[in-house]
Design an enzyme around this catalytic site. Structure first.
Site, mmCIF file in Angstrom:
data_model
loop_
_atom_site.group_PDB
_atom_site.id
_atom_site.type_symbol
_atom_site.label_atom_id
_atom_site.label_comp_id
_atom_site.label_asym_id
_atom_site.label_seq_id
_atom_site.Cartn_x
_atom_site.Cartn_y
_atom_site.Cartn_z
ATOM 1 N N HIS A 320 0.848 -1.192 0.000
ATOM 2 C CA HIS A 320 0.000 0.000 0.000
ATOM 3 C C HIS A 320 0.886 1.245 0.000
ATOM 4 O O HIS A 320 1.776 1.378 0.857
ATOM 5 C CB HIS A 320 -0.942 -0.002 1.205
ATOM 6 N N ALA A 321 0.633 2.160 -0.933
ATOM 7 C CA ALA A 321 1.514 3.325 -1.130
ATOM 8 C C ALA A 321 1.672 4.128 0.161
ATOM 9 O O ALA A 321 0.696 4.336 0.896
ATOM 10 C CB ALA A 321 0.938 4.217 -2.219
ATOM 11 N N HIS A 350 0.044 11.853 -5.502
ATOM 12 C CA HIS A 350 -0.470 11.869 -4.124
ATOM 13 C C HIS A 350 0.682 11.699 -3.127
ATOM 14 O O HIS A 350 0.838 12.489 -2.195
ATOM 15 C CB HIS A 350 -1.490 10.746 -3.944
ATOM 16 N N GLU A 351 1.517 10.697 -3.375
ATOM 17 C CA GLU A 351 2.621 10.424 -2.434
ATOM 18 C C GLU A 351 3.677 11.514 -2.502
ATOM 19 O O GLU A 351 4.230 11.928 -1.488
ATOM 20 C CB GLU A 351 3.248 9.060 -2.731
ATOM 21 N N HIS A 354 2.880 14.312 -0.285
ATOM 22 C CA HIS A 354 3.291 14.128 1.119
ATOM 23 C C HIS A 354 4.755 14.539 1.289
ATOM 24 O O HIS A 354 5.088 15.271 2.233
ATOM 25 C CB HIS A 354 3.155 12.654 1.517
ATOM 26 N N GLU A 378 -3.168 14.819 3.109
ATOM 27 C CA GLU A 378 -3.692 13.979 2.010
ATOM 28 C C GLU A 378 -4.098 14.812 0.804
ATOM 29 O O GLU A 378 -4.272 14.279 -0.295
ATOM 30 C CB GLU A 378 -4.903 13.174 2.504
ATOM 31 N N HIS A 480 -6.716 0.381 5.437
ATOM 32 C CA HIS A 480 -6.642 1.308 6.561
ATOM 33 C C HIS A 480 -7.265 0.741 7.823
ATOM 34 O O HIS A 480 -6.885 1.124 8.926
ATOM 35 C CB HIS A 480 -7.300 2.624 6.165
ATOM 36 N N TYR A 490 -9.170 11.461 4.493
ATOM 37 C CA TYR A 490 -9.374 11.456 3.048
ATOM 38 C C TYR A 490 -10.702 12.131 2.688
ATOM 39 O O TYR A 490 -10.819 12.817 1.680
ATOM 40 C CB TYR A 490 -9.357 10.014 2.526
HETATM 41 C C1 LIG Z 1 -2.467 6.573 -1.413
HETATM 42 C C2 LIG Z 1 -2.764 6.389 -0.178
HETATM 43 C C3 LIG Z 1 -1.704 6.373 0.862
HETATM 44 SE SE1 LIG Z 1 -1.809 7.832 2.095
HETATM 45 C C4 LIG Z 1 -4.169 6.093 0.266
HETATM 46 O O1 LIG Z 1 -4.324 5.285 1.152
HETATM 47 N N1 LIG Z 1 -5.238 6.719 -0.297
HETATM 48 C C5 LIG Z 1 -5.212 7.792 -1.298
HETATM 49 C C6 LIG Z 1 -6.651 8.134 -1.569
HETATM 50 C C7 LIG Z 1 -7.522 7.298 -0.703
HETATM 51 C C8 LIG Z 1 -6.613 6.329 0.085
HETATM 52 C C9 LIG Z 1 -6.890 4.881 -0.320
HETATM 53 O O2 LIG Z 1 -6.139 4.352 -1.136
HETATM 54 O O3 LIG Z 1 -7.887 4.322 0.189
HETATM 55 ZN ZN LIG Z 2 -1.802 9.913 1.467
#
Ligand SMILES: C=C(C[SeH])C(=O)N1CCC[C@H]1C(=O)O
Ligand SMILES: [Zn+2]
Length: 597
Positions: A320-321, A350-351, A354, A378, A480, A490
Site C-alpha cells: 500500500h503506497a 499523491h505520495e 506528502h 492527504e 486502513h 481522506y
Molecule cells: C495513497 C494512499 C496512501 Se496515504 C491512500 O491510502 N489513499 C489515497 C486516496 C484514498 C486512500 C486509499 O487508497 O484508500
Molecule cells: Zn496519502
C-alpha cells in the site's frame, strides 16, 4: 520572573524536541525495515524498539508535566508544550502495549501477504492484491469472476483479521482513556481541533449528497445496460463488485463503457502511457518536475536512493503506497508497488505531495512537522493531480492529442473526474462512521459486519455481491482498517483539495469565476510560481498553527466547505439531472434484497 520561567521552558522544550526527533528517526527506520521486508524477526525488532522508545517518551513526558506552560505568553511555545503533554499509546503498561502492537502488525502482515485462487484456474493460488487482484477489478467484465475474487479477498483479508481487530479496539480504547479521551473516536477527532468535527462531516455530506445520488443513478443505469437487469436492479443499490474497485471507492475503471458521450474520442491515459514506454521512474520524475515548475523543492538525492517504487520479487512488503519522513531533515522516502497506469500516475502525485509537505516544513521543530490537520497532508498531492489530469495538461505532456474542448468532451471529462472524486466521499465517510461506532461501543463485535453494510447501503447505495454473516468482517478487507490508519482525513482531503485548487488556479490566472474561458475544470497551474509560492507558504506552517489559519493563508476561507467541489462539478450535475429525467431513472435506492444482518 515569569519571563525567566518562560525562557527556561523554551530552552527545555528545544532540547526535548531534538531528542524526540532522534527517537522518531529510530522508530521510522525500524518500521521501514519491517514494512519493506515482512519477517517475524523484523516485526520483533520493530516492536522491541518501540517498547524501548516508549520508556524514553514516558521520562520526557514526566519532565514536561513539571512546567507551568498553560500560563506562558508565547502561543507557539504553549502549543509545543500542549502537544508534548500528550503521551500517546506509550501510556499503556508494557504488556498491553506489546499486545496492541502485535494485534496491529498481525493484521497488517495478514493483509499484505493475503493470496487467493484464480477464478479461471483454481490451481493458481498466488494472486496478490497488487498487482493481480487490482488488475482483475480493472479489466474483468465477468460478474462471476468479479464475485469470486471479491468473496475470496474478503475471506482472507477481512474475516481472518476479526480476532486481532477486536483485541486492538479494546486495547486502543484503554490507551485513549489513559490520555484523557472518552475513546479512540474522540482521540482521532481531537486531531482536527474543532469542537463539532462530526457535525461538519455530516453537513458536508448533506451538501454533496444530491450530486452523488444523481451520479449513482446514472451509473446504475449504464451498468444495467451492460450487465442486464437480473444483475443490476433498476431501483436498488449497486452490487459493489461491478464498480471496478475492490472497495467501490473510485469507479474509474468502468469509465470506458459508462461515459456520457461514448462516440467522443476515447481518452485512455493508461494505454498512452504504455505506448510511450512510461516507467515507474519516469512517472516519479514527471511528478518531481511538476513540483519544481511551481518553484517548490526538488526531491533530494537520498529520496531517489532509498525509495522503493516497484514491487520486489524476493520478499513480502507492504505494497500500500506510503510516504515517509525520517525526521532528520534529509531522509524522505516513498514505498509503493507502481504499475504503469493512470491510477498509479495519480497515486504517485499523491505520495509526492506528502514528501513535498515534509520538505517544506523540515525546518520546523519536530513536533510541528505534520499536516495542519491530517486531511491537509492527504490533499497536497491530489491538488496537484487535479491540474495534471486536466485535458490541457495531458495535451501539454502528450498523453492525449488534439480535440479542442466542446460541451460533450467537457461533460466526459467532468464525469471522469466525478467517478473518482464524488463517489469516494460516501465511501470515506462510511469507513470512519463505522469505526466511530466500534470505538464508542455502539457497534459491538457481534454486529461489526451488519453495521458496516448498513452504513454502506445507506450512504453509498452499494450492496455486497452475496449474503454476509458475522463470520465475515468485510471492513478489514480495506487496508486502513487492518493497518490502523484513520480515514476521515481522506474525506476532508477530497473536499478541501477543491478549495485549494480554486485558490491556486486564481493565483495562476487560470481561473476567473463566471469567465467561461477560464473554467476550473480546465485549470492547470503547471509552471505558476505565484501559485507555487502560495502553496509553499501554507505548507511551511506544518502543524504550528490551528488549520483554519493555514487554510486562510491559501484560500481566504477558514472552514472546510463543499463550495469548491460543487462549483467544479456544476455542469456535470446539471447534465446528470437532465439525463436521469430523460431516461426516467429512479434517484436513490430501495432496500437491498441481499441478506447481511
Ligand atoms: C495513497 C494512499 C496512501 Se496515504 C491512500 O491510502 N489513499 C489515497 C486516496 C484514498 C486512500 C486509499 O487508497 O484508500
Ligand atoms: Zn496519502
Amino acid at each position: 520572573e515569569l519571563e525567566a520561567l518562560e525562557q527556561e521552558g523554551r530552552d527545555y522544550i528545544q532540547l526535548l524536541d531534538k531528542a524526540a526527533g532522534l527517537r522518531k528517526n529510530r522508530a521510522s527506520l525500524a518500521e521501514w525495515e519491517y514494512t519493506a521486508n515482512i519477517t517475524k524477526e523484523n516485526e520483533d525488532k520493530w516492536i522491541q524498539i518501540r517498547l524501548d522508545i516508549s520508556k524514553q517518551d514516558k521520562v520526557a513526558w514526566e519532565e514536561t508535566k513539571m512546567y507551568k506552560w498553560q500560563g506562558f505568553q508565547d502561543n507557539t511555545l504553549k502549543r509545543m508544550f500542549k502537544k508534548y503533554s500528550e503521551l500517546g499509546v506509550a501510556a499503556l503498561p508494557d504488556d498491553k502495549y506489546q499486545q496492541l502492537m502485535r494485534s496491529v502488525s498481525g493484521m497488517e502482515a495478514n493483509y499484505a501477504t493475503s493470496k487467493i485462487c484464480s477464478y479461471k484456474d483454481n490451481t493458481k493460488c498466488d494472486l496478490a492484491l497488487e498487482p493481480d487482484i487490482t488488475e482483475i477489478f480493472a479489466k474483468s467484465l465477468d460478474p462471476e469472476e468479479l464475485k469470486h475474487t471479491w468473496v475470496e479477498w474478503h475471506k482472507t483479508a477481512g474475516a481472518k483479521a476479526r480476532a486481532n481487530f477486536t483485541q486492538y479496539v479494546q486495547l486502543y480504547n484503554e490507551a485513549a482513556k489513559l490520555n484523557d479521551y472518552k475513546d479512540v473516536a474522540d482521540w482521532w477527532q481531537a486531531d482536527y481541533e474543532v469542537p463539532n468535527f462530526e457535525e461538519q462531516l455530516a453537513k458536508l455530506w448533506d451538501d454533496v449528497k444530491p450530486l452523488y445520488q444523481q451520479l449513482h443513478a446514472y451509473v446504475r443505469k449504464r451498468l444495467r445496460d451492460m450487465y442486464g437487469d437480473h444483475v443490476v436492479s433498476a431501483r436498488g443499490p449497486i452490487p459493489a463488485h461491478l464498480l471496478g474497485n475492490m472497495w467501490a471507492q473510485t469507479w474509474n475503471n468502468i469509465e470506458s463503457f459508462t461515459r456520457p458521450y461514448p462516440d467522443k474520442k476515447e481518452v485512455d491515459i493508461t494505454q498512452a502511457m504504455k505506448d510511450q514506454k512510461y516507467t515507474p521512474l519516469k512517472m516519479f520524475q514527471m511528478s518531481d518536475e511538476f513540483f519544481r515548475s511551481l518553484n517548490l523543492t526538488a526531491m533530494p538525492q537520498k529520496f531517489w536512493q532509498n525509495s522503493i517504487i516497484e514491487k520486489p520479487t524476493d520478499r513480502d512488503i507492504v505494497c500500500h503506497a506510503s510516504a515517509w519522513d525520517f525526521y532528520d531533515g534529509e531522509d524522505f522516502r516513498i514505498k509503493q508497488c507502481t504499475t504503469v497506469d493512470y491510477e498509479y500516475f495519480q497515486t504517485t502525485h499523491h505520495e509526492m505531495g506528502h514528501v513535498q509537505y515534509f520538505l517544506q516544513y523540515k525546518h520546523l521543530p519536530v513536533i510541528f512537522r505534520d499536516g495542519a490537520n491530517p486531511g491537509f497532508h492527504e490533499a497536497v498531492g491530489d491538488t496537484i493531480a487535479l491540474s495534471v489530469s486536466s485535458p490541457k495538461h495531458l495535451r501539454r505532456v502528450g498523453l492525449i492529442s488534439g480535440d479542442a474542448e466542446d460541451e460533450q468532451t467537457e461533460i466526459n471529462q467532468l464525469y471522469k473526474m466525478g467517478i473518482d472524486k464524488i463517489v469516494f466521499l460516501p465511501f470515506a465517510y462510511t469507513l470512519d462512521l463505522f469505526r466511530y461506532g466500534v470505538f464508542r461501543g455502539t457497534t459491538p463485535p457481534e454486529d461489526y459486519n451488519c453495521h458496516y453494510w448498513r452504513l454502506r447501503e445507506a450512504l453509498q447505495g452499494v450492496e455486497p455481491p452475496v449474503n454476509r454473516t458475522e463470520d465475515d468482517f468485510d471492513a478489514a478487507a480495506k487496508y486502513h482498517v487492518s493497518a490502523n490508519v484513520e480515514y476521515a482525513r481522506y474525506y476532508v482531503s477530497f473536499i478541501i483539495q477543491f478549495q485549494f485548487h480554486r485558490a491556486l488556479c486564481s493565483l495562476a490566472g487560470e481561473y476567473v469565476q463566471e469567465d467561461i474561458t477560464r473554467k476550473l475544470v480546465d485549470c492547470d497551474i503547471y509552471q505558476s510560481v505565484a501559485a507555487g509560492n502560495a502553496l509553499g507558504n501554507m505548507l511551511k506552517m506544518g502543524s504550528s498553527k490551528p488549520w483554519p489559519d493555514a487554510m486562510e493563508a491559501l484560500t481566504g476561507q477558514r472552514a472546510m466547505k463543499a463550495d469548491g467541489l460543487l462549483e467544479y462539478f456544476r455542469p456535470l450535475y446539471d447534465w446528470l439531472v437532465a439525463e436521469n429525467q430523460r431516461t426516467g431513472e429512479h434517484i436513490g435506492w430501495e432496500p437491498s434484497k441481499i441478506h447481511y444482518c
